[in-house]
Design a protein around this motif. Sequence first.
Motif: not given
Length: 286
Positions: A159-163, A189-199, A246-248
């Motif tokens: 049961d996917v709640r956090e993506i 589900a709730r969608l979490h857009l993420v951009y990973i900032n790297t050096p 706590g992503a599913d």
Amino acid sequence: MRRILVPTDFSEQARNAFEVAVAVARRTGAAIKLLHVIEAPSYNYAPTFSATGDIIAPYNNNMEQVYVLQLMETTRGQMEQLINTVEHKGVDVVQEVDVDKVINKIKRTIREDDVDLVVMGSKGASGLDEFLVGSNTEKVVRSAECPVLTVKRREPNFDVREIVLASDFRREVSQAMDRFKAFQSLFDARLHLVYINTPGAFESSSNVRQKLEETTEKYGLRNYSINVYNDSVEEEGIMHFANDIGADLIMMATHGRTGFSHLLSGSIAEDLVNHTQIPVLTFHIK
């Protein structure tokens, strides 16, 4: 969604994938095909000759036929056992056993059956084995023309709640966005857009947030959060962020590079499939 393909090698991870596929099928009304592919070995024995010296049949064909028939019989028993150990009442499940190259058969089945989703188990890999060998799951992630959901651990109540949707949010992600939105909607589900900032590829947080806000407006996203996460490398950043919230499920688009370019650039999606315990949904963009 009408058709789900579940390739299986009867491992624990493959059973877990079947269980997840059943959960998705219950929500969508899709039918499931369980597929096992036997890769028969090749032998270099001498052929069989008639009394006149004509070749009747290569000896290796006879040996292979006996071997494959025995495998087919064993496989049918394993397939029935798998079907009986996963509760799937109300879900249409068919099975197929074939003799072929695993990747070739999976790709052909996706195309010929018009498959909407592949659900595969993944054992993961690390170190030299990961570099030299890889896995069939990685190859499917790299080349499949439909979304691929990879599963490691058991997810009895999928049961996917956090993506997490991880991307650089450039133009290419548009090819996959409709698929990703559909999966979010499927589970509400709730969608979490993420951009990973790297050096090595740093951008200011304000610029990244503006890019993400433009993405949400362009594609009409709902029930989402915007995130900029700092880490040393993208793969670890995605895993750390996913664990923090706590992503599913993790969703990613992949370019599916092959050959020398793949060895040079690697694939973040394939790395995630190898290293995270969280299910990963990937879509190969051209």
